[in-house]
Design an enzyme around this catalytic site. Structure first.
Site, PDB file in Angstrom:
ATOM      1  N   SER A  24       0.811  -1.219   0.000  1.00  0.00           N
ATOM      2  CA  SER A  24       0.000   0.000   0.000  1.00  0.00           C
ATOM      3  C   SER A  24       0.846   1.272   0.000  1.00  0.00           C
ATOM      4  O   SER A  24       0.414   2.292  -0.548  1.00  0.00           O
ATOM      5  CB  SER A  24      -0.934   0.008   1.217  1.00  0.00           C
ATOM      6  N   HIS A  67       0.087   3.451   4.617  1.00  0.00           N
ATOM      7  CA  HIS A  67      -0.737   4.107   3.603  1.00  0.00           C
ATOM      8  C   HIS A  67      -0.490   5.616   3.607  1.00  0.00           C
ATOM      9  O   HIS A  67      -0.349   6.240   2.549  1.00  0.00           O
ATOM     10  CB  HIS A  67      -2.218   3.854   3.878  1.00  0.00           C
TER      11      HIS A  67
END
Length: 375
Positions: free
Chosen positions: A249, A314
């Site tokens: 991610s 993220h």
């Protein structure tokens, strides 16, 4: 397509049009040269050269700029001349061209997906050759799927692999007790918590990463991707010190956030179809994946006291995408080393990496952090 005879042009420029060897030719002489030899040029490249001549306010063109232009190494002076020119490109839009083959239509589609200016789209359409192909993102994706399938069979589960007691025993994921093993700050991207995690990351990685690599090349896209991956794991080691990290991610969010920011900043110039709907869908996918990661992080772990993987990677990827990534995507065919903003963001990123390294060396012992046992 007939290629421009570079040696012939060089002789003409230096002997006939620049007898004083000053390094410049007048725009009038430059137009004469194009009128004489324009039939030997690709139509789109001829339009670009005419725009360069008409956009030059000082009445002369640098010979080296012309050489760089024909070598696909456009300088900042080229971009300024096009933007400041009083004349628009007279040719038809690239979208209106008919009779294109499948590969040409794909290149045209990618150009409209990623580039905000018609002159850049035409330039890319004429110069792209599929050599080399977009191999980097495909290779990373294939490796991620292969590793996932290997551990899927070994752990005998495809959904929520993270709940297996052997999941973190792999040499790939980042674990705070094993942070001295430097490769884990990068190799964690090959491990995923389950097929739901892999599927979302793989879809965004392929749909956004492959077109970007076709336009900007493996080196630039790899730079953004790797910086996002490293920033993700380091951000976790600084802000969520007891949690492990898995999943790609960090790199995926760096690419996607950079692309979305580039679309927003060049909204009127981006001619991709249904761009508002598609941007909304991309944000929904990112939100779903981020929400899944947050839920999993605070869900009771299967094997306490080790918590579930962190979601902070993220956010690290998004920060890289909105800074370093945007600069890379906004400077198509421009030398990054000539962009001051690139060096500013690169120095800030380097400073962050150095601070995070020192944090990992000293902060854990100074703060007396209680780490989970090694897997």
């Amino acid at each position: 397509m007939t290629k421009w005879p570079r040696q012939k042009v060089a002789v003409l420029l230096q002997e006939k049009y620049d007898p004083e060897n000053s390094g410049f030719i007048s725009t009038e002489r430059f137009r004469d040269l194009l009128a004489t030899h324009g039939s030997e040029l690709d139509p789109h490249k001829l339009e670009v050269l005419l725009a360069l001549a008409d956009g030059n306010a000082d009445g002369k063109i640098c010979y080296q700029d012309f050489v760089n232009l024909m070598s696909n190494k456009r300088s900042n002076s080229f971009r300024r001349a096009i933007l400041q020119g009083s004349r628009q490109l007279k040719g038809c839009s690239l979208r209106d061209e008919a009779g294109l083959g499948l590969s040409q239509r794909l290149v045209r589609h990618v150009a409209y997906e990623t580039l905000p200016r018609e002159v850049d789209r035409k330039w890319y359409f004429d110069s792209y050759t599929y050599c080399p192909p977009p191999w980097l993102i495909l290779a990373i994706t294939i490796a991620e799927v292969a590793v996932f399938m290997y551990y899927g069979f070994q752990l005998d589960r495809l959904v929520l692999q993270v709940s297996s007691p052997s999941f973190l025993k792999s040499p790939l994921p980042y674990h705070p007790q094993l942070r001295a093993q430097a490769w884990r700050y990068l190799t964690y991207i090959f491990m995923h918590t389950g097929i739901e995690h892999l599927s979302l990351n793989m879809a965004m990685q392929l749909l956004v990463g492959v077109p970007l690599e076709m336009v900007h090349g493996a080196l630039r896209i790899g730079l953004v991707y790797v910086c996002g991956v490293l920033a993700g794991s380091l951000a976790v080691s600084v802000t969520d010190m007891t949690a492990p990290v898995v999943g790609s991610s960090g790199g995926v969010y760096a690419l996607v956030s950079a692309h979305l920011a580039n679309v927003v900043m060049n909204w009127s110039g981006m001619k991709c179809q249904f761009k508002l709907f598609r941007m909304a869908m991309a944000l929904v996918c990112m939100s779903v994946e981020f929400g899944r990661a947050v839920w999993l992080r605070f869900y009771p772990p299967a094997f306490p006291p080790c918590p579930n993987p962190s979601f902070v990677a993220h956010l690290g990827g998004v920060m890289v995408g909105l800074t370093l990534g945007v600069v890379v995507l906004q400077n198509y065919e421009q030398r990054l080393q000539e962009q001051s903003l690139f060096w500013i963001f690169f120095c800030v990123y380097t400073l962050f990496v150095l601070c995070a390294v020192f944090w990992n060396i000293f902060a854990y012992s100074l703060l007396d952090v209680r780490l989970p046992p090694p897997p």
